[in-house]
Write a protein that holds these residues in place. Structure first.
Motif: not given
Length: 273
Positions: A37, A211, A180, A218, A221, A209, A34
């Motif tokens: 993000a 979303l 992501d 996503i 985070q 996260v 992630v």
């Protein structure tokens, strides 16, 4: 680095010591997973001590302001009310020893709780937490959150799929792939629905996260690595030690939330900016 198969991951959830070992491996994988993000910040507003014997699975603030909690592990799965003044969990119901409890959430007329591998969803009385009805579903159950705008329950099962279920009979409505930057994301765990968005823990990682459940994308985070290190909440690898894994998120109001972990000795009140 390759991840464990879904079967292996499922077994890890049952064994705390092995789970702790896996944490060292999977944290790096989750970080890569992630990293694209948007990085959002948080502020710790308060810290409460809690009984760390409970393997936290679900966390929810009721309309009356009570902090509901469900726990896992075979023979130790309960639902109750966590008193932040004393740190004690007032157990309201205990699951059968052959049932592993998972996430829970509250709707206008019930508290719903799911189970790990038993395919059981319990519809509970919102006042007493006594079971009113039991429903069945296929596959595993991990996290659960209520979406009032659709009168739906959002459920995770450790896969890349987010499930939307009917809040009256638990029937599956549809599935949405969590992504992501276009890449599927596994291991979304405990959930909370706020203002059209889902907040969720990524299992075995320091991340929460945010979303969009409509698209599964996503958007941002929150990295709790510094908080975990500050309070020495990393996984314990010593014999008999308890792995402390971030899990549990409950919306208070506005941008304020409670967050905790599987065997955490603390509940933190945070502002997710």
């Amino acid at each position: 680095m390759e991840r464990n198969s879904s079967e292996e991951v499922s077994e890890m959830k049952k064994y705390p010591l092995v789970l702790g070992l896996l944490a060292l491996i999977s944290l790096g994988a989750s970080n890569q997973l992630v990293q694209a993000a948007h990085q959002a910040d948080y502020e710790v507003l308060a810290q409460y001590e809690r009984d760390d014997r409970w393997f936290t699975q679900g966390l929810e603030v009721s309309p009356e302001g009570q902090l509901l909690m469900s726990t896992g592990q075979y023979g130790d799965s309960v639902v109750g009310v966590l008193n932040l003044e004393t740190g004690q969990l007032e157990v309201k119901d205990r699951l059968d020893r052959q049932v592993f409890g998972e996430g829970l959430t509250q709707t206008p007329d019930a508290v719903w709780q799911i189970t790990y591998k038993e395919g059981l969803a319990y519809k509970r009385d919102p006042k007493t937490l006594a079971i009113l009805e039991t429903f069945h579903y296929e596959g595993e159950g991990w996290g659960l959150a209520y979406d009032a705008s659709r009168d739906s329950l959002w459920m995770t099962n450790g896969s890349t799929k987010l499930q939307e279920r009917d809040a009256k009979n638990f029937e599956l409505k549809r599935e949405v792939t969590v992504t992501d930057q276009g890449k599927p994301v596994k291991w979304l765990n405990e959930l909370e629905f706020v203002d059209g968005k889902l907040y969720g823990n990524i299992w075995q990682s320091p991340f929460i996260v945010k979303l969009d459940p409509e698209t599964g994308v996503i958007e941002s985070q929150y990295d709790f690595t510094s908080l975990i290190k500050e309070h020495k909440l990393e996984a314990q690898l010593t014999p008999g030690g308890k792995p402390d894994v971030l899990n549990g998120i409950a919306h208070i109001e506005g941008d304020r939330f409670y967050v905790t972990g599987k065997y955490y000795p603390y509940v933190f009140e945070v502002r997710l900016k």
